[in-house]
Design a protein around this motif. Structure first.
Motif, short mmCIF file in Angstrom:
data_model
loop_
_atom_site.label_atom_id
_atom_site.label_comp_id
_atom_site.label_asym_id
_atom_site.label_seq_id
_atom_site.Cartn_x
_atom_site.Cartn_y
_atom_site.Cartn_z
N LEU A 11 31.98 9.73 7.85
CA LEU A 11 33.21 10.20 8.49
C LEU A 11 33.21 9.89 9.99
O LEU A 11 34.26 9.56 10.55
N ALA A 12 32.05 9.97 10.63
CA ALA A 12 31.97 9.64 12.06
C ALA A 12 32.35 8.19 12.30
O ALA A 12 32.98 7.87 13.33
N LEU A 13 31.99 7.29 11.38
CA LEU A 13 32.38 5.88 11.52
C LEU A 13 33.90 5.72 11.46
O LEU A 13 34.45 4.74 11.97
N LEU A 14 34.56 6.69 10.84
CA LEU A 14 36.02 6.68 10.74
C LEU A 14 36.69 7.52 11.83
O LEU A 14 37.90 7.67 11.85
N GLY A 121 17.22 1.65 5.49
CA GLY A 121 18.12 0.57 5.10
C GLY A 121 19.12 1.00 4.05
O GLY A 121 20.31 0.66 4.11
N PHE A 122 18.65 1.76 3.06
CA PHE A 122 19.56 2.28 2.04
C PHE A 122 20.59 3.21 2.67
O PHE A 122 21.79 3.12 2.37
N LEU A 123 20.13 4.11 3.53
CA LEU A 123 21.04 5.05 4.18
C LEU A 123 22.12 4.32 4.98
O LEU A 123 23.29 4.71 4.94
N ASP A 124 21.72 3.28 5.71
CA ASP A 124 22.71 2.50 6.48
C ASP A 124 23.76 1.89 5.57
O ASP A 124 24.96 1.99 5.83
N LEU A 125 23.31 1.25 4.49
CA LEU A 125 24.26 0.63 3.56
C LEU A 125 25.15 1.67 2.88
O LEU A 125 26.37 1.46 2.76
N PHE A 126 24.55 2.74 2.44
CA PHE A 126 25.29 3.79 1.76
C PHE A 126 26.38 4.36 2.69
O PHE A 126 27.54 4.51 2.31
N THR A 127 26.01 4.63 3.93
CA THR A 127 26.95 5.19 4.90
C THR A 127 28.10 4.23 5.18
O THR A 127 29.27 4.64 5.18
N LEU A 128 27.77 2.95 5.37
CA LEU A 128 28.82 1.96 5.62
C LEU A 128 29.76 1.81 4.43
O LEU A 128 30.99 1.77 4.59
N ARG A 129 29.20 1.76 3.23
CA ARG A 129 30.03 1.58 2.04
C ARG A 129 30.89 2.81 1.78
O ARG A 129 32.07 2.70 1.43
N LEU A 130 30.33 3.99 1.98
CA LEU A 130 31.09 5.23 1.81
C LEU A 130 32.25 5.28 2.80
O LEU A 130 33.38 5.61 2.43
#
Length: 163
Positions: A11-14, A121-130
């Motif tokens: 949500l912060a990325l948004l 790495g997984f957390l970064d990808l997961f966060t970006l995709r979400l």
């Protein structure tokens, strides 16, 4: 890091305010996180053979193997993606693996929910995709969604070339 922390990072990325729970009857952000958290987690688990999510298991059947006809083996319940099977000529159909061997060794991606096991790495990808999935319904920006997906693709390629 908790599932709510991961959702709030997305949500912060948004540029959206944080939530305190997943709630299908809550505000738009709570609803979107509730709808998309687990499906996106499973999707990102499947895009790469993450070491933390790999399991190996013997799967077998009581059926008689005659060496010619494929017999069905049920995949483990939490198997998301089969990575390797030790039997040549196997076939996957739905949640069953057909092979001529009575017992088959399978390496697969497990449906991991424990956030303590997630790698950076997984957390970064997961966060970006979400964030990318929730972008249109929450902020209605195709430009931001494209930027998030470009970051996701770049990060995924980087992770895949490291292994």
């Amino acid at each position: 890091m908790t599932p709510i922390d991961i959702a709030n990072n997305a949500l912060a990325l948004l540029h959206e305010p944080p939530i305190n729970r997943f709630d299908p009857n809550g505000n738009d952000a709570q609803l979107m996180c509730c709808l998309h958290y687990h499906p996106v987690r499973r999707e990102v688990l499947c895009v790469h053979p993450w070491a933390f999510a790999q399991r190996a298991e013997n799967i077998g059947t009581f059926a008689t193997a005659d060496g010619e006809h494929a017999i069905p083996h049920n995949l483990p319940p939490l198997c998301l993606r089969v990575l390797e099977v030790d039997c040549p000529g196997f076939t996957l159909r739905g949640r069953q693996l057909f092979a001529t061997a009575k017992i088959v060794n399978v390496r697969y991606i497990l449906d991991v929910e424990d956030t303590e096991l997630f790698t950076p790495g997984f957390l970064d990808l997961f966060t970006l995709r979400l964030a990318a999935i929730m972008c249109i319904p929450l902020v209605n920006s195709t430009t931001l969604r494209a930027e998030l997906m470009a970051q996701y693709d770049t990060k995924l390629k980087s992770i895949q070339t490291q292994n």
